[in-house]
Design a protein around this motif. Structure first.
Motif, short mmCIF file in Angstrom:
data_model
loop_
_atom_site.label_atom_id
_atom_site.label_comp_id
_atom_site.label_asym_id
_atom_site.label_seq_id
_atom_site.Cartn_x
_atom_site.Cartn_y
_atom_site.Cartn_z
N SER A 47 69.14 11.23 43.01
CA SER A 47 70.37 10.54 42.63
C SER A 47 70.41 10.33 41.12
N ARG A 48 71.40 10.89 40.47
CA ARG A 48 71.53 10.71 39.03
C ARG A 48 71.89 9.27 38.68
N ALA A 49 72.73 8.65 39.50
CA ALA A 49 73.07 7.25 39.25
C ALA A 49 71.85 6.36 39.45
N GLY A 50 71.01 6.69 40.45
CA GLY A 50 69.79 5.92 40.65
C GLY A 50 68.85 6.04 39.47
N ALA A 51 68.71 7.25 38.93
CA ALA A 51 67.85 7.44 37.76
C ALA A 51 68.39 6.68 36.56
N LEU A 52 69.71 6.69 36.38
CA LEU A 52 70.31 5.95 35.27
C LEU A 52 70.10 4.45 35.44
N ALA A 53 70.28 3.95 36.66
CA ALA A 53 70.07 2.53 36.92
C ALA A 53 68.63 2.13 36.63
N LEU A 54 67.69 2.98 37.03
CA LEU A 54 66.28 2.70 36.76
C LEU A 54 66.01 2.66 35.27
#
Length: 471
Positions: free
Chosen positions: A281-288
């Motif tokens: 998930s790109r959004a998950g990586a950004l959130a992390l």
């Protein structure tokens, strides 16, 4: 040495007074060190103190109109105090069950699970408020006012558009947010540790299910798109799974910053990050990434990096061995994935025990050994798998979601103040070939809310998020 019957000097009297005071204080200091809680103090109804969670961090104070002071953990010896402690602890456990039911039930997306989660949250709230009735400090809690204001605006906006029932779901969700905050305020420090362990364990189950879903091609726990298998776990959707794993991983990592040599915490963070990586998930990586920056700002870059380097290295190693199983055209490599996961956990555990320079040296050696092992075990297929996953996920292209976001912005521009109404935003667009595409969701909560509730709703949401962050 004085003779019998002689009077002590003023200095001796002062020293004896200090010694006597130390003897009286000693057991209290020992008790505080053991339980890490202040002692309980009974107050009259006219002069009553702060909430239990406040008492856990400060001495009892008097505030007119608030509840009696109780530090959960140094339980009141009276039957009433013990009962209150058990009730608040029970409310916390019910909240933990609600989390498990929601996450294991496809993220509470469907109405039956929503009703179950809502009933559990309501039961926890009733139990907690029965132990400690609402107080003025509850009303003054920062997120309460914006949450109530946003719920009221949603109801008014729905009524203006002739669909008053359309705002019920959002209003109940906001009410649940406030209820959880009120319950957690009443839970003592020891019971919060139970919640922390429970949430971490649930997160690890979600991460492991997603990992096995990709490595073993378990259809219920994996999601196929763009020629790649992605971890969807028990929530049945990769981005939803990432939305759970990223904040839980940051929560456990924040604890690891304070206890950098804790093996259980290091292993837990590694497992959570490995599951997050499996979602692709790109959004998950950004959130992390954003969460790591915030954590570094709060705890210090050096301490955060020291705590994060081992789990991140272990998760990368585990993910590297999972990559050959991710392309749809490739056969699953379950054994390689499990070996990589075990190696990643071992690497994180060893690095947690080493000093900084030794950990960096081990990281470099582990990266080299992992790369060689991946090439040896994965062969040519490893390179093709990396290329396939990179082309599908390591980019910013998302035509459908970009079009859905633009449709939401157009709906906002048409109704900038009040929006189109809850559930009434028309997210459709026409393709150059004449075809019409329709999305039920904008896949961007801010654009979605602006399209439905207008800029007023978006502003209230921003205030609510700032209030939660402040708390």
């Amino acid at each position: 040495m004085r003779t019998e019957g002689a009077h002590p000097s003023p200095g001796q009297v002062r020293r004896r007074g200090v010694v006597a005071a130390a003897k009286r204080i000693g057991p209290l200091v020992w008790q505080g060190a053991r339980y890490d809680q202040p002692s309980v103090r009974h107050e009259s109804q006219a002069a009553i103190g702060s909430l239990p969670s406040d008492a856990a961090f400060s001495a009892p104070t008097k505030h007119e109109g608030d509840t009696p002071t109780l530090a959960s953990g140094t339980a009141n010896a009276s039957p009433g105090g013990a009962l209150q402690s058990r009730m608040t602890a029970g409310a916390g456990l019910i909240l933990l069950v609600a989390v498990a039911v929601g996450l294991f039930g496809q993220g509470a997306y469907y109405a039956p699970v929503q009703r179950s989660v809502g009933a559990l949250v309501a039961a926890a709230t009733v139990l907690a408020l029965a132990a400690w009735p609402p107080t003025r400090s509850d009303v003054r809690l920062l997120p309460v006012a914006p949450a109530v204001a946003l719920a009221a605006w949603a109801a008014l906006d729905a009524a203006l558009h002739g669909v008053p029932a359309a705002s019920v779901g959002l209003a109940l969700l906001l009410l649940a947010v406030v209820a959880v905050l009120l319950v957690c305020r009443r839970i003592g420090r020891e019971d919060r540790e139970v919640l922390f362990i429970g949430v971490t364990g649930i997160g690890l189950v979600v991460a492991l299910a997603g990992w096995l879903g990709v490595a073993g091609r378990v259809g219920a726990w994996a999601f196929q798109a763009q020629g790649v298998w992605r971890a969807s776990s028990l929530l049945s959707y990769p981005n939803a799974t990432a939305a759970v794993l990223a904040p839980v991983a940051l929560l456990v990592l924040a604890r690891l910053v304070d206890r950098p040599r804790s093996l259980p915490l290091a292993l837990a963070v590694t497992g959570l990050l490995a599951g997050l990586g499996a979602t692709a998930s790109r959004a998950g990586a950004l959130a992390l990434a954003v969460g790591l920056l915030v954590l570094a700002g709060l705890q210090g870059p050096r301490a955060t990096a020291r705590a994060a380097v081992g789990p991140c290295a272990g998760a990368v190693l585990a993910l590297a061995c999972l990559l050959p199983s991710m392309p749809v055209a490739s056969p699953p490599r379950l054994a390689l994935a499990l070996v990589g996961l075990c190696a990643g956990l071992t690497l994180a555990a060893v690095m947690a025990r080493l000093r900084w320079r030794s950990a960096v040296a081990l990281l470099l050696a582990g990266a080299l050994a992992g790369g060689l092992a991946l090439v040896a075990l994965g062969g040519r297929g490893a390179g093709e798998a990396i290329r396939t996953v990179a082309e599908a996920r390591i980019n910013l292209a998302s035509p459908d979601r970009g079009a859905a976001r633009r449709a939401a912005l157009r709906a906002t521009a048409e109704h900038p103040v009040v929006g189109a109404g809850p559930g009434l935003a028309d997210l459709r667009w026409k393709e150059p070939d004449g075809g019409i595409h329709f999305f039920a969701y904008a896949h961007n909560e801010y654009a979605q809310l602006a399209a439905q509730l207008g800029l007023v709703g978006l502003t209230l949401l921003a205030v609510l998020l700032l209030a939660i962050a402040r708390v």
